[in-house]
Write a protein that holds these residues in place. Structure first.
Motif, PDB file in Angstrom:
ATOM      1  N   ALA A  39     -13.522  -3.957  -6.611  1.00  0.00           N
ATOM      2  CA  ALA A  39     -14.587  -4.405  -5.718  1.00  0.00           C
ATOM      3  C   ALA A  39     -14.218  -5.717  -5.044  1.00  0.00           C
ATOM      4  N   ILE A  40     -13.670  -6.658  -5.843  1.00  0.00           N
ATOM      5  CA  ILE A  40     -13.284  -7.946  -5.263  1.00  0.00           C
ATOM      6  C   ILE A  40     -12.211  -7.741  -4.202  1.00  0.00           C
ATOM      7  N   TRP A  41     -11.263  -6.859  -4.531  1.00  0.00           N
ATOM      8  CA  TRP A  41     -10.188  -6.545  -3.592  1.00  0.00           C
ATOM      9  C   TRP A  41     -10.769  -6.028  -2.278  1.00  0.00           C
ATOM     10  N   GLN A  42     -11.720  -5.100  -2.412  1.00  0.00           N
ATOM     11  CA  GLN A  42     -12.330  -4.517  -1.214  1.00  0.00           C
ATOM     12  C   GLN A  42     -13.026  -5.584  -0.396  1.00  0.00           C
ATOM     13  N   LEU A  43     -13.738  -6.494  -1.116  1.00  0.00           N
ATOM     14  CA  LEU A  43     -14.456  -7.555  -0.401  1.00  0.00           C
ATOM     15  C   LEU A  43     -13.491  -8.448   0.367  1.00  0.00           C
ATOM     16  N   VAL A  44     -12.407  -8.835  -0.338  1.00  0.00           N
ATOM     17  CA  VAL A  44     -11.420  -9.706   0.313  1.00  0.00           C
ATOM     18  C   VAL A  44     -10.852  -9.008   1.546  1.00  0.00           C
ATOM     19  N   SER A  45     -10.561  -7.718   1.378  1.00  0.00           N
ATOM     20  CA  SER A  45      -9.963  -6.979   2.483  1.00  0.00           C
ATOM     21  C   SER A  45     -10.902  -6.940   3.682  1.00  0.00           C
ATOM     22  N   VAL A  46     -12.192  -6.702   3.394  1.00  0.00           N
ATOM     23  CA  VAL A  46     -13.160  -6.653   4.488  1.00  0.00           C
ATOM     24  C   VAL A  46     -13.312  -8.024   5.118  1.00  0.00           C
ATOM     25  N   LYS A  51      -6.095  -4.975   8.323  1.00  0.00           N
ATOM     26  CA  LYS A  51      -5.658  -3.952   7.371  1.00  0.00           C
ATOM     27  C   LYS A  51      -4.201  -4.121   6.966  1.00  0.00           C
ATOM     28  N   THR A  52      -3.443  -4.806   7.810  1.00  0.00           N
ATOM     29  CA  THR A  52      -2.052  -5.009   7.439  1.00  0.00           C
ATOM     30  C   THR A  52      -1.909  -6.154   6.450  1.00  0.00           C
ATOM     31  N   LEU A  53      -2.678  -7.201   6.678  1.00  0.00           N
ATOM     32  CA  LEU A  53      -2.571  -8.383   5.834  1.00  0.00           C
ATOM     33  C   LEU A  53      -3.069  -8.092   4.420  1.00  0.00           C
ATOM     34  N   VAL A  54      -4.257  -7.529   4.331  1.00  0.00           N
ATOM     35  CA  VAL A  54      -4.805  -7.194   3.024  1.00  0.00           C
ATOM     36  C   VAL A  54      -5.282  -5.746   3.069  1.00  0.00           C
ATOM     37  N   PRO A  55      -4.424  -4.796   2.726  1.00  0.00           N
ATOM     38  CA  PRO A  55      -4.837  -3.397   2.790  1.00  0.00           C
ATOM     39  C   PRO A  55      -5.921  -3.107   1.757  1.00  0.00           C
ATOM     40  N   PRO A  56      -6.996  -2.467   2.162  1.00  0.00           N
ATOM     41  CA  PRO A  56      -8.073  -2.145   1.215  1.00  0.00           C
ATOM     42  C   PRO A  56      -7.592  -1.153   0.173  1.00  0.00           C
ATOM     43  N   PRO A  57      -8.244  -1.183  -1.011  1.00  0.00           N
ATOM     44  CA  PRO A  57      -7.765  -0.356  -2.133  1.00  0.00           C
ATOM     45  C   PRO A  57      -7.679   1.123  -1.794  1.00  0.00           C
ATOM     46  N   LEU A  58      -8.680   1.642  -1.081  1.00  0.00           N
ATOM     47  CA  LEU A  58      -8.670   3.074  -0.790  1.00  0.00           C
ATOM     48  C   LEU A  58      -7.482   3.449   0.084  1.00  0.00           C
ATOM     49  N   MET A 235       2.047  -2.280   5.036  1.00  0.00           N
ATOM     50  CA  MET A 235       1.738  -3.008   3.806  1.00  0.00           C
ATOM     51  C   MET A 235       1.001  -2.162   2.786  1.00  0.00           C
ATOM     52  N   ASP A 236       0.275  -1.143   3.246  1.00  0.00           N
ATOM     53  CA  ASP A 236      -0.383  -0.274   2.268  1.00  0.00           C
ATOM     54  C   ASP A 236       0.665   0.453   1.436  1.00  0.00           C
ATOM     55  N   LYS A 237       1.750   0.865   2.080  1.00  0.00           N
ATOM     56  CA  LYS A 237       2.821   1.521   1.325  1.00  0.00           C
ATOM     57  C   LYS A 237       3.535   0.525   0.418  1.00  0.00           C
ATOM     58  N   VAL A 238       3.685  -0.712   0.917  1.00  0.00           N
ATOM     59  CA  VAL A 238       4.306  -1.741   0.078  1.00  0.00           C
ATOM     60  C   VAL A 238       3.498  -1.926  -1.188  1.00  0.00           C
ATOM     61  N   MET A 239       2.169  -2.049  -1.038  1.00  0.00           N
ATOM     62  CA  MET A 239       1.314  -2.201  -2.220  1.00  0.00           C
ATOM     63  C   MET A 239       1.443  -1.005  -3.149  1.00  0.00           C
ATOM     64  N   ALA A 240       1.530   0.202  -2.524  1.00  0.00           N
ATOM     65  CA  ALA A 240       1.644   1.403  -3.350  1.00  0.00           C
ATOM     66  C   ALA A 240       2.917   1.346  -4.187  1.00  0.00           C
ATOM     67  N   VAL A 241       4.025   0.900  -3.587  1.00  0.00           N
ATOM     68  CA  VAL A 241       5.281   0.819  -4.331  1.00  0.00           C
ATOM     69  C   VAL A 241       5.183  -0.252  -5.412  1.00  0.00           C
ATOM     70  N   ILE A 242       4.554  -1.387  -5.073  1.00  0.00           N
ATOM     71  CA  ILE A 242       4.390  -2.446  -6.076  1.00  0.00           C
ATOM     72  C   ILE A 242       3.646  -1.906  -7.296  1.00  0.00           C
ATOM     73  N   LEU A 243       2.550  -1.168  -7.039  1.00  0.00           N
ATOM     74  CA  LEU A 243       1.779  -0.622  -8.148  1.00  0.00           C
ATOM     75  C   LEU A 243       2.609   0.373  -8.946  1.00  0.00           C
ATOM     76  N   THR A 244       3.408   1.174  -8.239  1.00  0.00           N
ATOM     77  CA  THR A 244       4.256   2.129  -8.942  1.00  0.00           C
ATOM     78  C   THR A 244       5.222   1.407  -9.867  1.00  0.00           C
ATOM     79  N   ILE A 245       5.835   0.328  -9.342  1.00  0.00           N
ATOM     80  CA  ILE A 245       6.765  -0.448 -10.165  1.00  0.00           C
ATOM     81  C   ILE A 245       6.055  -0.978 -11.403  1.00  0.00           C
ATOM     82  N   GLY A 246       4.847  -1.498 -11.206  1.00  0.00           N
ATOM     83  CA  GLY A 246       4.110  -2.043 -12.335  1.00  0.00           C
ATOM     84  C   GLY A 246       3.782  -0.978 -13.373  1.00  0.00           C
ATOM     85  N   VAL A 247       3.281   0.161 -12.887  1.00  0.00           N
ATOM     86  CA  VAL A 247       2.885   1.229 -13.805  1.00  0.00           C
ATOM     87  C   VAL A 247       4.084   1.754 -14.585  1.00  0.00           C
TER      88      VAL A 247
END
Lengths: 275, 264
Positions: A39-46, A51-58, A235-247
């Motif tokens: 939720a916080i992420w979504q708020l920050v994104s909005v 959308k490039t700077l802070v891609p929303p979680p969805l 950047m949405d794909k970048v975040m996706a890869v970051i999360l993949t690395i973490g998981v």
């Protein structure tokens, strides 16, 4: 699977039911925290609006799912190949060196100072040299992972073999055990918890080395893909890869942690560490 | 093997290795100057003299150290209170613990592309990476430190009439300090490693113009691609290692000074 209190003997504490309810409760707490972060992420994104700077979680989740159909499997495979080769070779080397150093004091007198000198430098400082030696290729991450994996397992295995209670060894010899049996049934089980701890630490540094090496000196793998997407500002794909690395990193560490728990369960650690 | 033997054998061994190495490089006909393909001990020494005298090494090291200190401080300011809070308030720990653990498993360097976008090239992205790396050891160790605080001591202080500020100063902080200082030591080590990684990544991947502040990592990259001086590269690696040792030694000293009662 609830245990009915009526069917239990009087005075019995319903531990199993309590344990089940407790673990469910903890999962809920975690999910709640996850939702809060989302939720916080979504708020920050909005709030930022870009959308490039802070891609929303969805958007990130959408990108992640889409990546599965395109590049992600290839990248994960490449990274796992890097990790597999480097980590296996590195831990084997570290293990062998530690065994040799434990057995032959000359080896220890030479290798131990070498390790103490090289360890502060860190695997990452080797990246430019590795690029010079191998060029931008998959050899850079493999070499770096190999190098980084050697140190933790060497140090821990050597410490583990050295702390084996000599009384146990002597007891075995007194009872007539051959050197082979003494090693197999006294030294190895006693040192095993340390070895597996070292293997787990090695995996941790290997994972970090993998990301760093792929980021800077490779042409394949998850780390490399990060900058690939960044150049397109996806950047949405970048975040996706970051999360993949973490998981993935978390999954590997958990696997080793479970293995460690199983192996150390039967080892009487407390008995050994008593003076 | 006697103690004296243990000290001399490695020295002799490595001494002869270095000599043989130098001889081999000389024999193969390469000069011990820049643009050699294989590093040689003499070449490294020459590179050292050069980079120290013209100030590039000092400037780059200072730049890196400054960013490390900055990131370390921000990580401490954010991480210690959060960790202490999580340690005191168990529900917080249970809720946010897994999230902290998950974020922790993401290598700090993986955030470079995002950090570059948010904070730009001129050094701030590197500080973000360092802060990220330094943050987690503080949190983890502060949680541990908070758990170790003996409630009886707190209650005793309160019973004797101490005001909250005094309780924090004389009971809570000294109890948690050993763990926090251990966290500081680990954070510093992580921070130093991360700054090099971040600067390397920025130097290699960001090709658009000069990158503002120059640190050791960027110096290594420019040596790699522009000067192609292997000897200088080896020298920088040695410098990185030496600074890591100094940092570790210094932090351990600090720990002993500030918490002399601690049993190592």
């Amino acid at each position: 699977m609830k245990v009915r209190a009526a069917s239990l003997p009087a005075g019995h504490i319903d531990r199993k039911g309590k344990a089940i309810r407790w673990s469910l409760f903890r999962r809920l707490e975690f999910l709640f925290a996850l939702a809060a972060v989302g939720a916080i992420w979504q708020l920050v994104s909005v709030a930022v609006g870009n959308k490039t700077l802070v891609p929303p979680p969805l958007l990130v989740i959408e990108a992640w799912l889409g990546l599965w159909r395109s590049d992600l499997p290839t990248d994960i495979l490449a990274s796992l190949v890097h990790l597999g080769i480097g980590y296996t070779l590195g831990t084997l080397t570290g293990l062998v060196l530690a065994i040799l150093a434990a057995r032959f004091i000359v080896v220890e007198a030479i290798v131990d100072p070498l390790v103490e000198v090289l360890r502060p430098i860190g695997a990452i400082a080797w990246i430019p040299l590795a690029i010079l030696m191998f060029g931008i290729s998959r050899s850079v991450p493999i070499f770096l992972i190999f190098y980084a994996s050697i140190f933790p397992i060497f140090i821990n295995t050597l410490a583990g073999v050295k702390q084996v209670d000599q009384q146990l060894v002597r007891a075995g010899q007194m009872l007539g055990a051959s050197p082979r049996i003494v090693v197999m049934h006294v030294v190895v089980p006693a040192a095993l918890p340390f070895v597996i701890a070292g293997a787990r630490l090695s995996l941790g540094v290997a994972w970090m080395a993998m990301v760093a090496a792929e980021l800077t000196g490779a042409d394949s793998g998850l780390g490399w893909r990060l900058f690939w997407y960044q150049e397109f500002f996806a950047m949405d794909k970048v975040m996706a890869v970051i999360l993949t690395i973490g998981v993935l990193g978390y999954v590997f560490d958990t696997l080793l942690r479970r293995l460690q728990a199983r192996i150390t369960r039967w080892s009487p650690e407390s008995a050994l560490s008593d003076p | 093997m006697t103690d004296a033997q243990r000290r001399w054998i490695p020295l002799l061994f490595f001494g002869s290795v270095v000599l043989a190495w130098e001889a081999a490089v000389r024999a193969s006909g390469q000069s011990a100057l820049a643009s050699a393909v294989v590093p040689s001990p003499a070449g490294v020494a020459i590179a050292a003299a050069r980079t120290i005298s013209d100030g590039t090494l000092a400037a780059a090291t200072a730049g890196s150290l400054f960013r490390v200190l900055l990131g370390f401080t921000i990580g401490a300011v954010l991480g210690i209170p959060l960790g202490l809070l999580m340690g005191f308030v168990q529900p917080l720990n249970r809720a946010f613990g897994p999230i902290v653990d998950s974020l922790r498993s993401i290598a700090p360097i993986a955030w470079i592309p995002m950090a570059l976008l948010w904070l730009g090239i001129r050094g701030n992205a590197a500080v973000f990476i360092v802060t990220y790396a330094a943050f987690f050891p503080f949190v983890v160790n502060a949680v541990q430190g908070a758990r170790l605080i003996d409630r009886n001591l707190v209650n005793a202080a309160r019973a004797l009439g101490a005001r909250p500020a005094l309780i924090v100063r004389s009971v809570i902080l000294p109890s948690a300090l050993p763990a926090i200082l251990t966290g500081a030591r680990i954070s510093m080590a992580f921070a130093w490693g991360s700054i090099i990684a971040a600067e390397l990544a920025m130097g290699i991947k960001v090709t658009s113009g000069g990158s503002g502040a120059v640190g050791l990592g960027q110096l290594m990259v420019s040596t790699l691609y522009i000067r192609r001086d292997v000897n200088a590269l080896v020298l920088y690696m040695v410098v990185i290692g030496v600074i890591a040792l100094i940092i570790d030694f210094g932090m351990r000293r600090l720990q002993r000074t500030l918490t002399p009662w601690r049993q190592p």
